[in-house]
Scaffold this active site. Structure first.
Site, short mmCIF file in Angstrom:
data_model
loop_
_atom_site.label_atom_id
_atom_site.label_comp_id
_atom_site.label_asym_id
_atom_site.label_seq_id
_atom_site.Cartn_x
_atom_site.Cartn_y
_atom_site.Cartn_z
N ASP A 177 0.83 -1.20 0.00
CA ASP A 177 0.00 0.00 0.00
C ASP A 177 0.86 1.26 0.00
O ASP A 177 0.52 2.27 -0.62
CB ASP A 177 -0.91 -0.03 1.23
CG ASP A 177 -2.00 1.02 1.20
OD1 ASP A 177 -2.30 1.54 0.11
OD2 ASP A 177 -2.56 1.32 2.26
N GLN A 354 -18.63 -4.60 -22.15
CA GLN A 354 -18.08 -3.31 -22.58
C GLN A 354 -18.87 -2.16 -22.00
O GLN A 354 -18.32 -1.11 -21.66
CB GLN A 354 -18.09 -3.22 -24.11
CG GLN A 354 -17.55 -1.92 -24.68
CD GLN A 354 -16.09 -1.70 -24.39
OE1 GLN A 354 -15.68 -0.64 -23.93
NE2 GLN A 354 -15.26 -2.71 -24.66
N ASP A 355 -20.17 -2.34 -21.91
CA ASP A 355 -21.03 -1.28 -21.42
C ASP A 355 -20.87 -1.04 -19.92
O ASP A 355 -21.14 0.05 -19.42
CB ASP A 355 -22.49 -1.60 -21.72
CG ASP A 355 -22.81 -1.50 -23.20
OD1 ASP A 355 -22.04 -0.83 -23.92
OD2 ASP A 355 -23.81 -2.09 -23.63
N LEU A 415 -18.31 5.27 -25.01
CA LEU A 415 -17.10 5.98 -24.59
C LEU A 415 -15.92 5.36 -25.32
O LEU A 415 -15.73 4.15 -25.29
CB LEU A 415 -16.94 5.83 -23.07
CG LEU A 415 -15.75 6.50 -22.39
CD1 LEU A 415 -15.79 8.01 -22.57
CD2 LEU A 415 -15.74 6.14 -20.90
N HIS A 475 -24.74 4.19 -29.04
CA HIS A 475 -23.33 4.13 -28.65
C HIS A 475 -22.41 4.43 -29.83
O HIS A 475 -22.66 3.99 -30.96
CB HIS A 475 -22.99 2.75 -28.09
CG HIS A 475 -23.72 2.41 -26.83
ND1 HIS A 475 -23.65 1.17 -26.24
CD2 HIS A 475 -24.52 3.17 -26.04
CE1 HIS A 475 -24.38 1.16 -25.14
NE2 HIS A 475 -24.93 2.36 -25.00
#
Length: 666
Positions: A177, A354-355, A415, A475
């Site tokens: 971390d 993908q969406d 996108l 899209h």
């Protein structure tokens, strides 16, 4: 010479005492207690003090005696210290005041100075190492010659496998971390007695308290020795100084990405405070500030190296995708790309991976790791990014509208990112984000403001808004894709083209193949011959409308990405209108997955001519000369009839850009 930092007054009635910081210039106020009758002065310091007299040579033309300066013409005295003090008050400055004769001083003022060395250091040179005693720490600048420290949002999960992102916890969860945090070192040197009347404070503003957290390194390697000292309701922390030469190490953690209400800059301050008495408030003697810019979330382009491809397994119902999975597995093996299959118990019947999410990454000089951006669509895959992608060195971010209202345009098939481009002399070495929106003036569906604001706020991949609302799903991946190319700009833009498709079909009709049909061999689906297609007035009308929508986007893409017609390839594709929005008539070939030179393209089931699909043959002739390998995959019943294709049903995590985002000049 270093700019003036503070003013110290002196008095002829009693000595004054001051703590100064090495490297900082101090102005001595010699005018506050001038003895009556004084007309000139001289000033001297012990060996550890550098004394400078600043004056206007046009006014002071001659000195009264070898070392005396006139008092009435704005002469200023400045001092700097040469080294840290070993004991308090070991440096002295004497100001002597003289009358008109200039022989014997009327009075003298003494200043006793203790010098502290103090430096708040970070990786302001962006080398991956803390830079000692750097200058210009308070100003963050862009470009290859820019300066300023960088902070990562600690949004992965290096701690226990269950639970939230690491930055949700006010403690260090693991030694790994710490690698996601930025090291800051506070170096001090001076006598211990200074801290009887002075306090060294590390502090942040209330505006940065929700965006940054600071831990102080303890005396051993255990995680419990890292103390949470700043962030949330902790705005200041007293640094325990014992005197002598000391090194205090701190780790700074980013909590928030740049956004509509946050430009990305946070400030860490170290201030030396003086207490005149036990009952009076402390006043600042010296402040050092380091400014950090939080690293943006960066998208990757389909032309970049694929690392891992994700796809869902759907075994139940009529639209199973087992054969599709086999084809994707074979394609991944060809491309040397890892394949991860999301099982049905995790995708809950939602195949549109993908969406659901977009893969990107964050980068600082000392660390880079991928970050998945989870869309607000929240269907069957809603828990997959957080539960299965978030992990060690794999971060997570999401943005959801507060009112809960979303549309199909909020899915991340809407996108995309262009490859690097140059537009009218301005370079976009990390590409430009492409967002599908509604036609100007139509006021219909748009991507949620909170998501768009986030994308714009990342700054370095300057978004371009396209028109996708004409599509039923809406899209951008339904009408465009980018593939790598060995020449020109290093890529080609593929655009779906109804006119190119009709032109191809007319050529085949003229060659005598009017009876060749779409959907040959699909059984349940009725065949449509070329003659029937080309006689369909409604289809011609639909095609003209769809082409005009794509051409509107073509103009935007050419203008905003600096493209010419030679950079664009038209891929034959037909759409039909239903309720005024468009859907692909046959599998949409631009909706492909790009794995390097290997392309997984929806099999269009076009007319068979000379033993092969004329649509496949046409696409091969367009793409194979670029060194690309075309694999046509049957997704007809598993994706196409459900209003999606291969790109919609896959997702790829890719290697980051070699170009460092901080070298951009936005």
């Amino acid at each position: 010479m270093v700019a003036k930092q503070r003013v110290i007054r002196v008095s002829t009635e009693q000595p004054n005492y001051a703590v100064c910081v090495l490297g900082i210039e101090v102005s001595i106020d010699i005018y506050g207690s001038i003895p009556k009758g004084s007309t000139s002065f001289d000033v001297r310091g012990t060996a550890g003090v550098g004394v400078y007299v600043v004056y206007n040579p046009e006014v002071v033309t001659a000195l009264k005696g070898p070392s005396k300066w006139p008092l009435d013409v704005g002469v200023e005295v400045r001092v700097t210290m040469k080294s840290p003090s070993k004991v308090v008050n070991d440096n002295k400055v004497r100001v002597s005041y003289y009358g008109p004769t200039g022989q014997t001083p009327i009075a003298s003022a003494w200043l006793y100075i203790t010098c502290m060395a103090m430096s708040l250091d970070a990786d302001t040179g962006r080398t991956g190492m803390v830079e000692s005693k750097a200058t210009n720490k308070t100003k963050w600048t862009w470009g290859p010659n820019g300066e300023g420290a960088i902070l990562l949002v600690n949004c992965d999960r290096d701690g226990p496998s269950s639970g939230n992102m690491d930055n949700a916890y006010p403690y260090v969860r693991s030694h790994a971390d710490l690698q996601d945090l930025s090291l800051v070192v506070l170096n001090t040197e001076g006598p211990a007695d200074v801290f009887e009347s002075h306090t060294l404070l590390l502090h942040i503003s209330m505006f940065d308290a929700t965006r940054v957290r600071v831990f102080q390194e303890g005396g051993n390697a255990s995680l419990s020795s890292y103390e949470h000292i700043l962030g949330s309701d902790k705005l200041s922390h007293t640094v325990g100084c014992k005197g002598g030469k000391e090194r205090h190490a701190f780790y700074v953690e980013g909590l928030a990405f740049p956004d509509a209400d946050f430009k990305g800059l946070v400030y860490l301050n170290a201030t030396l405070l003086e207490r005149a008495s036990q009952n009076s408030p402390a006043t600042p003697v010296f402040t050092e500030t380091v400014v950090f810019r939080v690293a943006p979330w960066l998208m990757t382009s389909s032309t970049m190296k694929p690392l891992e491809i994700f796809v869902c397994s759907i075994k139940k119902g009529h639209n199973t995708n087992e054969k599709f999975l086999e084809a994707i597995k074979a394609l991944a093996e060809k491309a040397g790309c890892k394949l991860t299959v999301c099982p049905e118990m995790e995708n809950r019947g939602d195949r549109w991976i993908q969406d659901e999410m977009e893969f990107g990454y964050v980068e600082a000089p000392h660390k880079t790791f991928p970050v998945v951006f989870d869309s607000p669509r929240n269907r069957g895959l809603v828990e997959f990014p957080f539960k299965k992608i978030l992990g060690p060195d794999f971060g997570y971010v999401t943005r959801e509208p507060k009112n809960g209202r979303i549309s199909s345009l909020d899915s991340f098939g809407n996108l995309d990112l262009s490859p690097p481009v140059k537009v009218k002399g301005k370079e976009y070495p990390l590409g430009r984000i492409l967002i599908g929106s509604s036609f100007p003036g139509s006021g219909n569906r748009k991507m949620a403001k909170i998501v768009r604001d986030f994308l714009y706020a990342q700054k370095v991949q300057s978004p371009v808004e396209l028109y996708s609302d004409w599509l039923t799903v809406g899209h951008v991946d339904e009408f465009l894709s980018f593939v790598p190319a060995p020449d020109r700009k290093g890529f080609r833009l593929l655009l779906a083209s109804p006119l190119a498709c009709l032109k191809l079909f007319k050529e085949k009709q003229k060659e005598g193949y009017g009876n060749a049909a779409l959907f040959e061999g699909l059984g349940k689906v009725g065949k449509i011959t070329l003659d029937e297609l080309l006689e369909d007035r409604l289809l011609r009308s639909d095609s003209k409308y769809v082409q005009s929508c794509i051409d509107w986007n073509r103009s935007i893409l050419k203008r905003e990405l600096g493209l010419s017609e030679r950079d664009i390839i038209d891929i034959p594709q037909l759409f039909t209108l239903e309720d005024a929005t468009a859907t692909a008539l046959f599998p949409d070939m631009v909706n492909m997955v790009v794995l390097g030179k290997h392309l997984g393209i929806p099999k269009p089931f076009g007319p068979i001519i000379h033993g092969q699909c004329c649509l496949e043959a046409n696409v091969r002739s367009l793409l194979e000369p670029l060194g690309l390998s075309c694999t046509f995959i049957d997704d007809f019943f598993s994706y196409h009839v459900l209003s999606g294709e291969i790109h919609c049903g896959t997702n790829v995590c890719r290697a980051p850009f070699s170009f460092h985002w901080w070298n951009i000049i936005p």
